[in-house]
Scaffold this motif. Sequence first.
Motif, short mmCIF file in Angstrom:
data_model
loop_
_atom_site.label_atom_id
_atom_site.label_comp_id
_atom_site.label_asym_id
_atom_site.label_seq_id
_atom_site.Cartn_x
_atom_site.Cartn_y
_atom_site.Cartn_z
N ARG A 180 8.53 -90.08 -5.32
CA ARG A 180 9.03 -91.27 -6.01
C ARG A 180 9.94 -92.02 -5.06
N SER A 181 9.90 -93.32 -5.12
CA SER A 181 10.84 -94.10 -4.31
C SER A 181 12.13 -94.29 -5.10
N LEU A 182 13.20 -93.68 -4.59
CA LEU A 182 14.48 -93.74 -5.29
C LEU A 182 15.51 -94.47 -4.43
N THR A 183 16.54 -94.96 -5.09
CA THR A 183 17.58 -95.69 -4.36
C THR A 183 18.95 -95.34 -4.89
N LEU A 184 19.88 -95.11 -3.97
CA LEU A 184 21.28 -94.91 -4.35
C LEU A 184 21.81 -96.25 -4.84
N ARG A 185 22.38 -96.26 -6.00
CA ARG A 185 22.75 -97.54 -6.62
C ARG A 185 23.65 -98.39 -5.73
N PRO A 186 23.25 -99.66 -5.50
CA PRO A 186 24.07 -100.55 -4.69
C PRO A 186 25.06 -101.35 -5.52
N GLU A 187 24.92 -101.27 -6.84
CA GLU A 187 25.81 -102.00 -7.75
C GLU A 187 25.60 -101.41 -9.13
N GLY A 188 26.37 -101.84 -10.09
CA GLY A 188 26.34 -101.17 -11.38
C GLY A 188 25.59 -101.87 -12.49
N THR A 189 25.51 -103.20 -12.39
CA THR A 189 24.98 -103.96 -13.52
C THR A 189 23.53 -103.61 -13.88
N ALA A 190 22.69 -103.47 -12.86
CA ALA A 190 21.28 -103.17 -13.13
C ALA A 190 21.15 -101.85 -13.89
N SER A 191 21.92 -100.86 -13.49
CA SER A 191 21.84 -99.56 -14.14
C SER A 191 22.33 -99.62 -15.59
N VAL A 192 23.38 -100.38 -15.81
CA VAL A 192 23.90 -100.50 -17.17
C VAL A 192 22.87 -101.22 -18.04
N ALA A 193 22.26 -102.25 -17.49
CA ALA A 193 21.22 -102.97 -18.24
C ALA A 193 20.06 -102.03 -18.55
N ARG A 194 19.70 -101.21 -17.58
CA ARG A 194 18.63 -100.23 -17.79
C ARG A 194 19.01 -99.26 -18.90
N ALA A 195 20.25 -98.77 -18.87
CA ALA A 195 20.70 -97.82 -19.89
C ALA A 195 20.65 -98.46 -21.27
N TYR A 196 20.98 -99.72 -21.33
CA TYR A 196 20.95 -100.48 -22.60
C TYR A 196 19.56 -100.39 -23.21
N LEU A 197 18.54 -100.57 -22.37
CA LEU A 197 17.17 -100.52 -22.85
C LEU A 197 16.71 -99.07 -23.08
N THR A 198 17.11 -98.20 -22.14
CA THR A 198 16.70 -96.79 -22.26
C THR A 198 17.08 -96.21 -23.61
N HIS A 199 18.22 -96.61 -24.11
CA HIS A 199 18.72 -96.02 -25.35
C HIS A 199 18.51 -96.90 -26.57
N GLY A 200 17.69 -97.92 -26.38
CA GLY A 200 17.31 -98.74 -27.52
C GLY A 200 18.43 -99.54 -28.16
N TRP A 201 19.42 -99.85 -27.38
CA TRP A 201 20.54 -100.60 -27.95
C TRP A 201 20.14 -102.01 -28.40
N GLN A 202 19.07 -102.52 -27.78
CA GLN A 202 18.68 -103.90 -28.14
C GLN A 202 18.34 -104.01 -29.61
N THR A 203 17.89 -102.89 -30.21
CA THR A 203 17.60 -102.95 -31.64
C THR A 203 18.68 -102.28 -32.47
N ARG A 204 19.22 -101.18 -31.98
CA ARG A 204 20.22 -100.44 -32.75
C ARG A 204 21.58 -101.11 -32.78
N GLU A 205 22.12 -101.33 -31.56
CA GLU A 205 23.45 -101.92 -31.46
C GLU A 205 23.45 -102.94 -30.33
N PRO A 206 22.88 -104.10 -30.61
CA PRO A 206 22.65 -105.07 -29.53
C PRO A 206 23.91 -105.58 -28.84
N PHE A 207 25.04 -105.51 -29.53
CA PHE A 207 26.27 -106.00 -28.89
C PHE A 207 27.05 -104.85 -28.29
N GLN A 208 27.26 -104.89 -27.01
CA GLN A 208 27.94 -103.80 -26.30
C GLN A 208 28.99 -104.33 -25.35
#
Length: 401
Positions: free
Chosen positions: A74-102
């Motif tokens: 797999r092509s992996l990358t050490l995170r160069p910043e935080g926003t993309a990962s947080v956005a990913r986590a938002y989707l990973t855990h379904g917050w867009q439907t459960r708790e959209p405001f974070q």
Amino acid sequence: MTYDLVRGMYDILPDEIPWWQLAEDAVREMARRYNYREIRVPLVEHTELFTRGVGEATDIVTKEMYTFQDRGERSLTLRPEGTASVARAYLTHGWQTREPFQKLFYLGPMFRYEKPQKGRNRQFHQYGIEVLGALDPSVDAEVIAFAWSLMEILGLGGRILDCKETACQSFIAQAPGSADHLCPECAAHFEAVQGWLNRLGLAYDMDPRLVRGLDYYTRTVFELMSSDLGSQDTLIGGGRYDGLIEMLGGPPTPGIGFAGGLERLVLVLRERRANDVKTERLDLFIATVGEEGRRVGMKLATELRRLKKISISVDIDHRARTLRKQMAQANQLYARTVIVLGEDEARVGRGKLKDMDSGEEREVPLDPESLAELVYPACDDGCAGGCAGGCGGDSCSDHGN
RNA sequence: GGGAGCGUGGCGCAAUGGCUAGCGCACUGGGUUGUGGUCCCAGGGGUUGCGGGUUCGAGCCCCGUCGCUCCUCCCA
């Protein structure tokens, strides 16, 4: 020296830790005040998260990422910043439907393959906040207010704040500058943000040329700069990224946040608050003489450390040094008190407790609980800088820097 | 990415091209047998970033390389 540090990597040694904790505590404190919850995302993500999220054409993606293949190819990358990962986590855990405001904050190491410089290393540390699921200009204002408050609580207020709004991302690329080219909604948004900033009493300058380096920014972008740093003078940078979640496969979801570099903050803090970090004092040093003293001392030390009701710091010699050397060691640790244990004390179950500041000694029983109470620092003057623990008092000294 | 400067014990520094590369701090031990922060004495620790070259002789000069610092760039 057999092994050198990898270029761009460095150790943060115990002596420097107080400065880091000062900075980190301030971030956590402000997060509490503004009600942002901490999120901890992995250091490693799929490379594609960043190429798509941060942007194919950005410097970060084209030449600064630590990318590698794992054993599963797999092509992996050490995170160069935080926003993309947080956005990913938002989707990973379904917050867009459960708790959209974070409202979230994070703190931790990031990696970018850059030419190392003062305040810029290949492994570096960022803190940042993100608000997802709200487009209202008051959110922009809150985020900027957070950044501002953070600088204030750190004693770094009065710096420069730049604020600028451009239209959408594509617009930034095509016509940087010129607030005249904003789309109608963008112009209204921008105006509203300025209105809020004025109402909240947050000073700012407009910089029509301010363009941030990440593709995902839209509308509002801003920076806080310090005059105490050389060429790396940006303390905090952030902006709105209303297209990011959608770009990562989620529903249209507005977002805004900022990030700041911890090492730059630490540099500025050392510069401007050189005397504010107090050295922690050891509550009790147990000096021992002979085998018997060692036995009694180790037992007492462990019992004191295991007490449930009262928390004191205790240390003991492990190198069978002379009493004289142990006293010197206690002194180096800024020990508040020292108790000497030898055969005599072991036999009678009492010891002489010495106050290292006054030099006075008194006989005390070797019972852990009563000893702990005697040694526990009194609460007189509150020590600034946030010493840990329940005592409002003198658990700090002014010995160190 | 472009430009400049610098690499000597853990840290900070010294050493006209010429003896076993010195000093301060730190560290370790001691200053009579169980008491600190001062002071005194002693001690350990460096193949001078690395590789080549010039020279009778290089820590000092030259080339390369790695690293660091600063500026620029980019950004946090």
